[in-house]
Scaffold this motif. Structure first.
Motif, PDB file in Angstrom:
ATOM      1  N   VAL A  77       3.293 -12.455 -10.634  1.00 15.97           N
ATOM      2  CA  VAL A  77       4.075 -12.047  -9.469  1.00 15.97           C
ATOM      3  C   VAL A  77       4.454 -10.579  -9.632  1.00 15.97           C
ATOM      4  O   VAL A  77       4.943 -10.177 -10.694  1.00 15.97           O
ATOM      5  N   ILE A  78       4.231  -9.770  -8.584  1.00 17.59           N
ATOM      6  CA  ILE A  78       4.607  -8.353  -8.638  1.00 17.59           C
ATOM      7  C   ILE A  78       5.163  -7.926  -7.284  1.00 17.59           C
ATOM      8  O   ILE A  78       4.874  -8.540  -6.249  1.00 17.59           O
ATOM      9  N   LEU A 402      -3.027  -4.813 -18.020  1.00 20.51           N
ATOM     10  CA  LEU A 402      -3.251  -6.253 -18.178  1.00 20.51           C
ATOM     11  C   LEU A 402      -1.980  -7.008 -17.805  1.00 20.51           C
ATOM     12  O   LEU A 402      -0.972  -6.941 -18.507  1.00 20.51           O
ATOM     13  N   PHE A 403      -2.036  -7.730 -16.691  1.00 21.84           N
ATOM     14  CA  PHE A 403      -0.872  -8.458 -16.219  1.00 21.84           C
ATOM     15  C   PHE A 403      -0.817  -9.875 -16.771  1.00 21.84           C
ATOM     16  O   PHE A 403       0.268 -10.392 -17.046  1.00 21.84           O
ATOM     17  N   ASN A 404      -1.958 -10.526 -16.876  1.00 21.85           N
ATOM     18  CA  ASN A 404      -1.971 -11.899 -17.374  1.00 21.85           C
ATOM     19  C   ASN A 404      -3.250 -12.096 -18.184  1.00 21.85           C
ATOM     20  O   ASN A 404      -4.336 -12.211 -17.638  1.00 21.85           O
ATOM     21  N   LYS A 405      -3.099 -12.122 -19.517  1.00 24.88           N
ATOM     22  CA  LYS A 405      -4.276 -12.230 -20.379  1.00 24.88           C
ATOM     23  C   LYS A 405      -4.929 -13.596 -20.294  1.00 24.88           C
ATOM     24  O   LYS A 405      -6.132 -13.730 -20.568  1.00 24.88           O
ATOM     25  N   LEU A 411      -3.481  -5.396 -13.088  1.00 25.51           N
ATOM     26  CA  LEU A 411      -2.926  -4.558 -12.038  1.00 25.51           C
ATOM     27  C   LEU A 411      -3.831  -3.336 -11.926  1.00 25.51           C
ATOM     28  O   LEU A 411      -4.081  -2.650 -12.920  1.00 25.51           O
ATOM     29  N   CYS A 412      -4.334  -3.076 -10.732  1.00 30.92           N
ATOM     30  CA  CYS A 412      -5.342  -2.031 -10.533  1.00 30.92           C
ATOM     31  C   CYS A 412      -4.732  -0.862  -9.752  1.00 30.92           C
ATOM     32  O   CYS A 412      -4.202  -1.055  -8.649  1.00 30.92           O
ATOM     33  N   LEU A 413      -4.817   0.317 -10.318  1.00 32.97           N
ATOM     34  CA  LEU A 413      -4.357   1.537  -9.671  1.00 32.97           C
ATOM     35  C   LEU A 413      -5.555   2.485  -9.585  1.00 32.97           C
ATOM     36  O   LEU A 413      -6.024   3.005 -10.598  1.00 32.97           O
ATOM     37  N   ASP A 414      -6.034   2.700  -8.372  1.00 30.05           N
ATOM     38  CA  ASP A 414      -7.226   3.512  -8.150  1.00 30.05           C
ATOM     39  C   ASP A 414      -6.906   4.700  -7.248  1.00 30.05           C
ATOM     40  O   ASP A 414      -6.132   4.570  -6.290  1.00 30.05           O
ATOM     41  N   GLY A 428      -3.591  -2.901  -6.341  1.00 28.12           N
ATOM     42  CA  GLY A 428      -3.935  -4.295  -6.100  1.00 28.12           C
ATOM     43  C   GLY A 428      -3.988  -5.083  -7.391  1.00 28.12           C
ATOM     44  O   GLY A 428      -3.898  -4.517  -8.496  1.00 28.12           O
ATOM     45  N   LEU A 429      -4.106  -6.385  -7.250  1.00 24.90           N
ATOM     46  CA  LEU A 429      -4.295  -7.281  -8.381  1.00 24.90           C
ATOM     47  C   LEU A 429      -5.758  -7.671  -8.459  1.00 24.90           C
ATOM     48  O   LEU A 429      -6.369  -8.031  -7.452  1.00 24.90           O
ATOM     49  N   ASN A 430      -6.321  -7.608  -9.663  1.00 28.56           N
ATOM     50  CA  ASN A 430      -7.712  -7.961  -9.941  1.00 28.56           C
ATOM     51  C   ASN A 430      -8.677  -6.898  -9.432  1.00 28.56           C
ATOM     52  O   ASN A 430      -8.350  -6.083  -8.573  1.00 28.56           O
TER      53      ASN A 430
END
Length: 433
Positions: A77-78, A402-405, A411-414, A428-430
């Motif tokens: 959750v974020i 890495l949010f959930n191993k 968590l992706c920051l582009d 975004g996530l993934n």
């Protein structure tokens, strides 16, 4: 990029994620021989990896030792926070969940995601999506539900070529890349059911309903030559609203080791969509969509070094689609393609986007990693420019946290850029694919 509201962390496709609590390997081998199915052991090196949960524990309980007997949670959750001139300031929440549903060790990971957000420009967006595998992968259910009060950008049709003489053609192709904004209520419901017919191979079908109501261009007069007005009038769509409702028929083949962040394998999905007036669609239409992905790990000892390839295309075979439902930039199911351009920046009756991405770890504990990516897209406009005739590039780089191993959730920051001054920051996530 405008897609702060449309930013979806939805996961499409599938392949195996290893269960974190599993029977002994000898038992797995025996089950594999009996069931004639491939079995995957637990994730190697999971204990040495470090994610946001570990960081929170170290900050809140610095002297507490981790419980190695506790099964890692598959829920992430974020906050959903973004800001740009198109949407204003956005505040919301998003969550992604993953779990293996069944005792068969070959069962693929089931995932679900949801998000709700509101912006200072009175944009509201809510969605729920799922990709569920029953025990032993006998059935796969994929679907989504969206309800939104949106502002949708419109840059016309085609790939940016504007060598036309008539005012209507110039308005449609919009060579100056002027941005229009269409306010509307948007609803979508989609559900597909797949049956595994052979190892890795699924066939299925379903229904999809997309409705836009109260469509309004608040900055343009009704007599203005805007892409939306010209296209809607030429193709017989009501300017104020329409429905695109159809039947879905798909074939899917997948060998990915993880659908959130694959290290190896392939994913292929080909589908036919038939919009039908007897389902309430404004027009009949037949559309082919193909999604191909390939993942290659470059290191046996560090499998996170991955080069990934993606080809996504959608092609109108017959009939008519509303302008805002034409395939284009960021119009894949997860709204993640063609980073560097806002959703629908380029679109057409036929559209193709090809991408390559290099993924690599930064820290030894896998907490931070990075990516670089490049894309090329092309579209047909039915006004003289054919598919694969004109290409538009995009590219960028990003950071991964890495949010959930347990589920390889990042968590992706582009940051990405394209032509015509188009650029943007993406959260975004993934992975995008």
């Amino acid at each position: 990029m405008f897609s702060g509201v449309l930013l979806l962390s939805v996961i499409a496709g599938a392949r195996t994620v290893k269960a974190q609590v599993a029977p002994p390997i000898d038992s797995l081998k025996a089950d594999s021989l009996r069931n004639h199915k491939k079995v995957y052991p637990p994730n190697p090196g999971l204990a040495s990896q470090y994610d946001i949960g570990d960081l929170a524990r170290d900050l809140l309980h610095p002297n507490k030792q981790p419980d190695t007997t506790k099964k890692p949670s598959g829920i992430t959750v974020i906050p959903n926070i973004a800001s740009n001139p198109s949407i204003g300031f956005q505040l919301g929440i998003k969550a992604v969940a993953g779990r293996v549903l069944g005792t068969d060790p070959s069962t693929l990971l089931s995932v679900a995601a949801t998000s709700a957000s509101i912006t200072t420009k009175n944009i509201i967006y809510f969605y729920v999506t799922h990709n569920v595998f029953t025990n032993g992968n006998k059935w796969n259910l994929q679907g989504s539900l969206v309800a939104a009060k949106t502002v949708t950008p419109d840059f016309g049709i085609g790939i940016g070529r504007g060598n036309f003489s008539s005012p209507e053609a110039i308005a449609l192709t919009n060579p100056d890349r002027k941005g229009y904004a269409l306010n509307a209520l948007y609803f979508r419901f989609s559900e597909k059911v797949y049956k595994e017919v052979a190892e890795h191979l699924f066939v299925g079908g379903g229904l999809s309903f997309e409705l836009r109501r109260n469509i309004e261009d608040k900055r343009s007069e009704p007599t203005a030559l805007t892409p939306y007005y010209v296209y809607s009038d030429q193709h017989g769509f009501n300017r104020n609203g329409y429905s695109a409702n159809g039947m879905l028929f798909n074939v899917q083949y997948t060998t990915r080791d993880n659908q959130n962040r694959a290290y190896k394998g392939i994913y292929a999905d080909a589908g036919i969509r038939l919009n039908e007036t007897f389902l309430g669609s404004s027009k009949n239409a037949a559309q082919l969509t193909v999604d191909l992905r390939k993942y290659i790990s470059l290191s046996h000892s560090h499998p996170e070094h991955v080069i990934a390839f993606w080809a996504w295309g959608s092609y109108l075979l017959s009939g008519d689609l509303p302008l805002l439902e034409l395939p284009g930039s960021g119009k894949d199911p997860n709204f993640r393609s063609a980073r560097g351009y806002t959703v629908g920046y380029f679109k057409g009756t036929k559209y193709f986007d090809g991408e390559v991405e290099y993924r690599f770890p930064i820290t030894r504990n896998k907490f931070l990693s990075g990516v670089t990516f490049f894309s090329m897209q092309t579209a047909a406009d039915n006004l003289g420019t054919n598919l694969f005739e004109v290409w538009q590039p995009g590219g960028g780089a990003g950071l991964r946290v890495l949010f959930n191993k347990a589920t390889r959730t990042n968590l992706c920051l582009d940051y990405a850029w394209g032509k015509y001054g188009s650029r943007g920051f993406f959260l975004g996530l993934n992975e995008a694919f």
